[in-house]
Design a protein around this motif. Structure first.
Motif, PDB file in Angstrom:
ATOM      1  N   HIS A 484       0.823  -1.211   0.000  1.00  0.00           N
ATOM      2  CA  HIS A 484       0.000   0.000   0.000  1.00  0.00           C
ATOM      3  C   HIS A 484       0.861   1.266   0.000  1.00  0.00           C
ATOM      4  CE1 HIS A 484      -3.614  -2.294   0.226  1.00  0.00           C
ATOM      5  NE2 HIS A 484      -3.345  -2.797   1.417  1.00  0.00           N
ATOM      6  N   PHE A 539      -4.048   0.809   4.386  1.00  0.00           N
ATOM      7  CA  PHE A 539      -4.464   1.728   3.314  1.00  0.00           C
ATOM      8  C   PHE A 539      -4.078   3.187   3.586  1.00  0.00           C
ATOM      9  CE2 PHE A 539      -7.367  -1.867   2.796  1.00  0.00           C
ATOM     10  CZ  PHE A 539      -7.219  -2.118   1.437  1.00  0.00           C
ATOM     11  N   ASN A 595      -9.811   0.997   2.818  1.00  0.00           N
ATOM     12  CA  ASN A 595      -9.646   1.769   1.588  1.00  0.00           C
ATOM     13  C   ASN A 595     -10.239   3.177   1.678  1.00  0.00           C
ATOM     14  OD1 ASN A 595      -8.725   2.229  -1.003  1.00  0.00           O
ATOM     15  ND2 ASN A 595     -10.500   1.317  -1.992  1.00  0.00           N
TER      16      ASN A 595
END
Length: 874
Positions: A484, A539, A595
């Motif tokens: 990420h 994330f 996310n």
């Protein structure tokens, strides 16, 4: 009756002209007619040179009369004559010098290297030649460069230990235009050369054409060692630095053989082009170049990957100090490819260099022994022999269209290879600095377990001349892996900034480096933990506001502290605020959060989306996507608003310069995974939904979006069509979505381990980095490429604010679909769905020919019937 017949014929002709035809790109190359120079047959092994006055001299072997000669200037050639100069046996290699001088070199059957020079126009006259001199013994290969001051530079490969001189690469020089020669200097010795023959030896010499230049470069391949070497002298050849290995088993992922290296000099660049594979069986074409006189070299890159077969021969020449021109001869085609200092052009097939029509016999002849030179007028001159009759042929063509060779089928530049790895690549992110230079970060899979991400972050940047620097290590984790990655450019401080998740403990780290020093590992700051300890975070995303403040958001997906967190830095990352939970997942009943994506509009307004998931058997499954906004720089937030209940696998939110907020997401549907778009013109109070056009083929991974300064959105996604050809599909938003020219792959794409990374640069380029797995036929294995492409987007006016008439107004408080609580399968279907966004198919050429033939017969039948009618009526 006559008028009716004429009308009928006109009707048929209209039908004929309206039939769709299979069209091909017209060949703009204009070649002269082939001229038979020998006109005798039984001829072979041509060699030619163009003098400084533009006169063309050609030598060749005649099976019966020995060495032959002719000269010409275009279509006018002298009658061929048998000669015994510059020697009476061997065809010489010819080089043009100053003051109309011609220099000739050749190797006899005993391996002696001879030299002779001529001053005059008629090289068939023995009086113009100086007399032969032996310059070397046991020689199997040589190359020559002549500079503007008349100096002659010779490099040759000696295969025996003779006269206290070991086998190796030697250099000799004449400062007097060949009248006297300095003693040979050993540049590189190798006893492996003793086994080489003329078919397996190769070297190249290059000298800048400036009269005051003291640099001399030599490149060669040592096939027994599977290595290409390079050496240089900075004092006119008196002393030579230790040779360096350009391509060898030690610095390459495979142990294939690099060979047949060609060297060309273009302005401040040294270009090396070589074949790579198994000589005589299979190979690919690679190149490397240097812009600092050979101190450092670009990473090896493949070229001409869409050209099948292995080159039988190649020749690299310079064109008017503007281009390098590579001629590649394969078994059934000859190609010309140009280098403009930044990129290689698309290879142009030259049928005229593969065959010639003999006007006397009206026979098509196959050409061989192709050679090219540029004359003083800038024309490309071509000499070859034919296989059937055994004649020597000359042609020439202008190169006025060479600029168009770099014009691709779209405005996309050809794919550039950043790196090639055995392991799969992941978490690719790209950013661009104030000069528009792209900077790319990525990780690669663990070699022992491909399912686990690598524990190392790599970085590379593209310099102004299109050269990608050798990747460096930015960070190596001790916590199993990193993923990420999120990068950005801090224009206030001219720094690159990077955040990532580190290890299974979910720690979010930050590091920074000056953009102009980021290619040094030591320039990167020690990673700083910016997430709260004892939290399993995920994330991360890094942003900047208009004041230069750094903002990082991330999620804590599970447990009592689940939610979205925000931390900031006002000093470029030296210190960070305590992370604040801006969304409490427990309070709002979200089972799992991941996310998060945020956009900054103006100075104080933040817009946030995130995915709500369910935990089923220790796996998270998305069930909905939500939105919230803050009007006070993240201090307070509106109640979460459900956008849609669906299996959302990707989402992004953007704020445009014209005040419009866009949220885009992709749902898993088991087939095409549709992409949805909503926009708001009133700061997120209400939204209008727009349906995106379907992208062609089976989607690979998730899309990527970026926004330019005008407010236009650019969406890219990899897809594979039915025929297994892959492309980078492209949509652009201009108050409605429209398909743009896709970027096609010119090789078979097996898969992609990561979605593309995209950014819109400060100088107006849409830049894309992506991974691609392909199969290396030479090594019989798959390999992973990190690729880059970009296209120039013309200066576009500010996009007008759209009206809600462009879409369907949606209520942000209501859901538009019902979530599925079953365990979804997140693997994509292998059955591609055909979409009707492709242009209408072109008619099959065979069918077109048949239709044309039938209609032609119809015309003939009409004419015959007309004549029969005339006779019967008369």
């Amino acid at each position: 009756m006559h008028r009716k017949l004429v009308a009928l014929l006109l009707f048929v002709l209209i039908i004929l002209t309206s039939i769709p035809r299979n069209t091909y790109a017209q060949i703009d190359e204009i070649w002269s007619e082939g001229v038979n120079i020998s006109r005798s047959g039984s001829s072979s092994s041509p060699s030619f040179v163009i003098s400084s006055q533009g006169l063309i001299h050609v030598f060749w072997l005649d099976e019966f009369d020995g060495l032959m000669y002719s000269q010409g200037a275009g279509t006018n050639w002298t009658l061929s004559q048998s000669v015994n100069v510059p020697n009476d046996v061997s065809v010489p290699s010819l080089y043009s010098g100053i003051n109309n001088q011609i220099h000739a070199f050749w190797v006899d059957d005993e391996g002696k290297l001879f030299y002779n020079r001529a001053n005059g126009d008629n090289l068939g006259n023995s009086n113009v030649w100086s007399g032969s001199t032996v310059l070397g013994e046991s020689v199997v290969f040589f190359d020559v460069a002549i500079t503007a001051d008349g100096a002659v530079h010779l490099a040759y490969l000696q295969t025996s230990d003779l006269n206290n001189q070991s086998a190796g690469v030697y250099y000799r020089k004449s400062n007097s235009s060949g009248s006297s020669w300095q003693p040979p200097i050993l540049v590189y010795g190798s006893r492996y050369f003793r086994a080489l023959g003329r078919d397996s030896a190769n070297l190249q010499i290059g000298v800048p054409n400036e009269t005051d230049s003291q640099e001399i470069f030599i490149a060669w391949d040592n096939r027994p060692l599977k290595t290409v070497f390079f050496a240089r002298s900075l004092n006119g050849g008196t002393e030579w630095e230790q040779p360096v290995e350009i391509a060898s088993p030690q610095n390459r992922p495979s142990a294939t053989t690099p060979y047949n290296v060609q060297m060309g000099l273009l302005q401040n660049q040294i270009m090396l082009v070589y074949q790579d594979g198994q000589p005589g069986f299979s190979c690919s074409q690679s190149f490397q170049y240097s812009e600092d006189n050979g101190v450092t070299w670009s990473e090896p890159k493949r070229m001409m990957e869409d050209i099948p077969g292995c080159a039988l021969s190649s020749q690299l020449i310079e064109v008017n100090d503007q281009y390098l021109l590579l001629m590649t001869v394969n078994r059934d085609q000859v190609l010309l490819t140009a280098w403009n200092g930044n990129h290689w052009s698309k290879s142009k097939q030259q049928t005229e260099m593969m065959q010639v029509i003999d006007p006397l016999t009206r026979t098509s002849l196959t050409l061989t022994s192709q050679q090219i030179l540029i004359d003083p007028e800038g024309y490309l001159n071509f000499i070859s022999a034919d296989l059937e009759q055994g004649d020597i042929w000359w042609k020439r063509r202008n190169l006025d269209d060479i600029v168009s060779w770099f014009q691709q089928d779209s405005s996309w530049i050809p794919f550039e290879t950043i790196t090639i790895e055995n392991n799969s690549l992941s978490s690719i992110t790209i950013t661009s600095d104030s000069r528009g230079q792209p900077h790319v970060f990525w990780g690669s899979s663990n070699e022992d377990d491909p399912g686990i991400p690598a524990n190392t972050i790599y970085y590379s940047m593209r310099e102004s001349q299109g050269r990608w620097l050798k990747p460096i290590l930015v960070h190596q984790s001790t916590n199993q892996f990193v993923d990420h990655l999120s990068a950005n450019f801090d224009s206030t401080r001219n720094n690159l900034i990077l955040v990532w998740r580190d290890g299974i403990r979910g720690e979010i780290y930050f590091s920074t480096a000056p953009a102009n020093q980021a290619f040094l590992t030591t320039s990167w700051s020690v990673p700083v933990l910016i997430s709260s300890p004892n939290q399993v975070a995920d994330f991360p995303k890094i942003l900047l506001d208009s004041s230069g403040k750094l903002i990082v958001i991330y999620s804590v997906p599970l447990n009592e502290e689940r939610g979205v967190y925000l931390t900031t830095s006002n000093d470029g990352g030296l210190s960070w605020t305590q992370p604040a939970r801006i969304l409490n997942g427990l309070t709002y009943g979200f089972e799992a959060i991941n996310n998060p994506q945020m956009a900054i509009a103006g100075e104080n307004t933040y817009h946030l989306i995130w995915v709500n998931s369910q935990l089923v058997e220790n796996r998270l499954y998305p069930i909905s996507i939500y939105y919230s906004r803050s009007l006070d720089s993240g201090q307070t937030w509106t109640e979460p608003s459900n956008i849609i209940d669906a299996q959302v696998i990707w989402g992004q939110i953007l704020a445009s310069s014209n005040g419009v907020i866009h949220r885009i997401w992709q749902e898993y549907s088991g087939s095409q995974n549709p992409i949805w778009h909503e926009y708001s013109t009133n700061g997120g109070e209400s939204w209008s939904r727009v349906t995106l056009p379907s992208l062609l083929g089976e989607k690979i991974g998730t899309p990527a979006v970026s926004m330019d300064a005008s407010g236009r959105i650019h969406l890219l996604q990899l897809s594979r069509a039915n025929d297994n050809n892959a492309s980078l599909q492209y949509l652009m938003w201009e108050n409605d979505w429209r398909p743009e020219q896709a970027k096609e792959f010119d090789f078979d794409l097996i898969s992609s381990s990561s979605s593309p990374g995209t950014v819109f640069s400060a100088n107006g380029n849409l830049q894309v980095a992506l991974s691609a797995a392909t199969f290396n036929m030479v090594d019989n294995r798959s390999e992973n490429l990190l690729l880059f492409t970009e296209q120039r987007i013309e200066n576009l006016p500010l996009l007008e604010t759209p009206s809600f008439d462009a879409g369907i107004e949606v209520n942000p408080e209501t859901s538009t679909s019902t979530p599925s609580l079953q365990q979804p399968t997140l693997e994509q279907t292998k059955t591609p769905q055909l979409i009707n966004t492709t242009p209408a198919p072109i008619i099959n050429p065979t069918i077109g020919i048949l239709i044309g033939s039938l209609l032609s017969l119809l015309v003939i039948a009409v004419i015959v019937i007309y004549h029969i009618w005339q006779k019967t009526s008369g």
